[in-house]
Design a protein around this motif. Structure first.
Motif, PDB file in Angstrom:
ATOM      1  N   ALA A  12       3.865 -39.047   8.920  1.00  0.00           N
ATOM      2  CA  ALA A  12       4.274 -37.642   8.917  1.00  0.00           C
ATOM      3  C   ALA A  12       5.043 -37.300  10.185  1.00  0.00           C
ATOM      4  O   ALA A  12       6.050 -36.580  10.142  1.00  0.00           O
ATOM      5  CB  ALA A  12       3.042 -36.742   8.782  1.00  0.00           C
ATOM      6  N   MET A  13       4.595 -37.824  11.331  1.00  0.00           N
ATOM      7  CA  MET A  13       5.293 -37.578  12.588  1.00  0.00           C
ATOM      8  C   MET A  13       6.699 -38.163  12.545  1.00  0.00           C
ATOM      9  O   MET A  13       7.675 -37.521  12.971  1.00  0.00           O
ATOM     10  CB  MET A  13       4.492 -38.192  13.740  1.00  0.00           C
ATOM     11  CG  MET A  13       5.090 -37.945  15.116  1.00  0.00           C
ATOM     12  SD  MET A  13       4.761 -36.281  15.736  1.00  0.00           S
ATOM     13  CE  MET A  13       3.127 -36.512  16.442  1.00  0.00           C
ATOM     14  N   THR A  14       6.835 -39.379  12.025  1.00  0.00           N
ATOM     15  CA  THR A  14       8.147 -40.016  11.926  1.00  0.00           C
ATOM     16  C   THR A  14       9.064 -39.238  10.980  1.00  0.00           C
ATOM     17  O   THR A  14      10.244 -39.016  11.277  1.00  0.00           O
ATOM     18  CB  THR A  14       7.994 -41.460  11.430  1.00  0.00           C
ATOM     19  OG1 THR A  14       7.108 -42.167  12.286  1.00  0.00           O
ATOM     20  CG2 THR A  14       9.337 -42.172  11.403  1.00  0.00           C
ATOM     21  N   ALA A  15       8.518 -38.818   9.838  1.00  0.00           N
ATOM     22  CA  ALA A  15       9.320 -38.058   8.881  1.00  0.00           C
ATOM     23  C   ALA A  15       9.768 -36.725   9.481  1.00  0.00           C
ATOM     24  O   ALA A  15      10.915 -36.296   9.272  1.00  0.00           O
ATOM     25  CB  ALA A  15       8.506 -37.811   7.610  1.00  0.00           C
ATOM     26  N   GLY A  19      13.524 -35.626  10.011  1.00  0.00           N
ATOM     27  CA  GLY A  19      13.963 -34.385   9.378  1.00  0.00           C
ATOM     28  C   GLY A  19      14.683 -33.471  10.342  1.00  0.00           C
ATOM     29  O   GLY A  19      15.718 -32.875  10.006  1.00  0.00           O
ATOM     30  N   VAL A  20      14.161 -33.372  11.555  1.00  0.00           N
ATOM     31  CA  VAL A  20      14.845 -32.565  12.579  1.00  0.00           C
ATOM     32  C   VAL A  20      16.200 -33.184  12.888  1.00  0.00           C
ATOM     33  O   VAL A  20      17.210 -32.483  13.030  1.00  0.00           O
ATOM     34  CB  VAL A  20      13.975 -32.465  13.847  1.00  0.00           C
ATOM     35  CG1 VAL A  20      14.736 -31.752  14.961  1.00  0.00           C
ATOM     36  CG2 VAL A  20      12.683 -31.720  13.552  1.00  0.00           C
ATOM     37  N   GLY A  21      16.236 -34.517  12.977  1.00  0.00           N
ATOM     38  CA  GLY A  21      17.513 -35.185  13.225  1.00  0.00           C
ATOM     39  C   GLY A  21      18.516 -34.923  12.113  1.00  0.00           C
ATOM     40  O   GLY A  21      19.703 -34.721  12.366  1.00  0.00           O
ATOM     41  N   GLY A  29      22.536 -38.118  11.832  1.00  0.00           N
ATOM     42  CA  GLY A  29      21.637 -37.554  12.832  1.00  0.00           C
ATOM     43  C   GLY A  29      20.228 -38.083  12.684  1.00  0.00           C
ATOM     44  O   GLY A  29      19.532 -38.323  13.678  1.00  0.00           O
ATOM     45  N   ALA A  30      19.796 -38.283  11.443  1.00  0.00           N
ATOM     46  CA  ALA A  30      18.453 -38.823  11.210  1.00  0.00           C
ATOM     47  C   ALA A  30      18.340 -40.238  11.759  1.00  0.00           C
ATOM     48  O   ALA A  30      17.330 -40.604  12.377  1.00  0.00           O
ATOM     49  CB  ALA A  30      18.131 -38.803   9.721  1.00  0.00           C
ATOM     50  N   VAL A  31      19.376 -41.045  11.540  1.00  0.00           N
ATOM     51  CA  VAL A  31      19.363 -42.419  12.041  1.00  0.00           C
ATOM     52  C   VAL A  31      19.381 -42.430  13.564  1.00  0.00           C
ATOM     53  O   VAL A  31      18.636 -43.176  14.210  1.00  0.00           O
ATOM     54  CB  VAL A  31      20.562 -43.215  11.482  1.00  0.00           C
ATOM     55  CG1 VAL A  31      20.640 -44.585  12.138  1.00  0.00           C
ATOM     56  CG2 VAL A  31      20.447 -43.342   9.976  1.00  0.00           C
ATOM     57  N   VAL A  36      16.791 -43.112  18.902  1.00  0.00           N
ATOM     58  CA  VAL A  36      16.388 -42.501  20.177  1.00  0.00           C
ATOM     59  C   VAL A  36      14.872 -42.543  20.328  1.00  0.00           C
ATOM     60  O   VAL A  36      14.340 -42.865  21.394  1.00  0.00           O
ATOM     61  CB  VAL A  36      16.895 -41.041  20.261  1.00  0.00           C
ATOM     62  CG1 VAL A  36      16.283 -40.325  21.451  1.00  0.00           C
ATOM     63  CG2 VAL A  36      18.426 -41.022  20.360  1.00  0.00           C
ATOM     64  N   ALA A  37      14.165 -42.232  19.251  1.00  0.00           N
ATOM     65  CA  ALA A  37      12.698 -42.259  19.299  1.00  0.00           C
ATOM     66  C   ALA A  37      12.196 -43.663  19.616  1.00  0.00           C
ATOM     67  O   ALA A  37      11.258 -43.833  20.404  1.00  0.00           O
ATOM     68  CB  ALA A  37      12.122 -41.783  17.972  1.00  0.00           C
TER      69      ALA A  37
END
Length: 307
Positions: A12-15, A19-21, A29-31, A36-37
């Protein structure tokens, strides 16, 4: 069940992060957010132990210390099937402890001077066993990753107002909600993971030291001390609060969405249930109850500090 819940919360944290990306920069942006994470997590994973110990001005405890803290920790680590961890002492009157390190081979257990003063030798063994359980369960890595994700999500959410992509996809109101709700959701997931791992470490710690009631008694004493005595370093670095065995920040003592730790009474109740189950199993098998695994205990070693 604990590992399954943790995996679901990490997903859930990764999603949420991706999602914000996406709202900021679409699929690209998601990629980018995921890359970055990953980079941030590698850096935090490698350096978190040194950073946290420095924040709390922890001093290394060497082999042969007067109280036998190092030898106790090493022997309990061997009971747990772990390499010898480094041992640190934090000079603060608040009774507390935490574990850190990127893996079991590069781990450290830190206890406060207040903990040594407040607990008996048996209770301290229970606390150290709990922290060793975090190391064996790789919780130190999990919590470092979730803390990094939570910080990165907050950073991305704050960037949202400065990028047109997010406003085009979500509108101005959606962007404002993103700034507020995304960090909140990340914090809730982080806290939920922390609470889950505490219950698991309590159970495993009881197995390592062989006496669930030692840890139960210690938790009760630490909860009282942590509620009454300030921990200045923790107050200056609240992001490290989830690492301690009991919340050092005087948070409300109940299981809630915003709690970094389970309620102490719930943890104690679970440990007492484990002790009761052990006694019943021993009675059925007509053999002695679980053997304690505290090293070098002497008759007079009942309250801290011990001589």
């Amino acid at each position: 069940m604990g590992y399954t819940k943790t995996a679901m919360l990490m997903a859930a944290m990764t999603a949420l992060f991706m999602g914000v990306g996406y709202l900021l920069g679409g699929s690209g942006g998601a990629v980018i957010a995921l890359v970055v994470a990953a980079a941030m997590n590698v850096f935090a994973w490698w350096n978190s132990d040194k950073m946290v110990l420095r924040m709390h001005n922890a001093q290394a405890v060497t082999r042969g210390d007067r109280l036998g803290l190092h030898s106790m920790t090493v022997e309990l680590a061997r009971n747990a099937g772990l390499p010898d961890p480094e041992v640190y002492l934090i000079d603060t009157p608040q009774p507390n402890a935490f574990a850190t390190g990127r893996n079991p081979s590069n781990a450290a257990v830190a206890v406060t001077s207040g903990l040594i003063q407040s607990l008996s030798r048996e209770e301290l063994a229970g606390v150290i066993a709990h922290e060793l359980a975090h190391i064996r369960n790789h919780d130190t890595t999990i919590m470092t990753v979730t803390a990094t994700f939570a910080g990165a999500i907050s950073m991305l959410a704050n960037f949202a107002l400065f990028f047109g992509g997010s406003r085009e996809r979500a509108g101005l109101l959606g962007t404002i909600l993103l700034m507020i709700l995304a960090p909140l959701a990340a914090a809730l997931v982080q806290m939920a993971i922390s609470r889950t791992r505490e219950y698991a470490a309590d159970k495993a710690g009881a197995e390592i030291c062989g006496q669930p009631l030692w840890l139960a008694s210690a938790l009760e004493k630490i909860a009282v001390g942590a509620a009454q005595i300030d921990n200045d370093a923790a107050e200056r670095n609240p992001a490290t609060a989830h690492m301690f065995i009991i919340n050092p920040l005087h948070a409300h003592n109940h299981d809630s969405l915003f709690a970094t730790h389970p309620a102490t009474e719930n943890r104690v109740r679970a440990l007492r249930a484990i002790a009761q189950q052990s006694r019943e199993a021993s009675t059925r098998a007509t053999r002695p109850t679980s053997q304690s695994r505290i090293p070098h205990t002497r008759k007079g070693d009942r309250t801290g500090p011990w001589s």
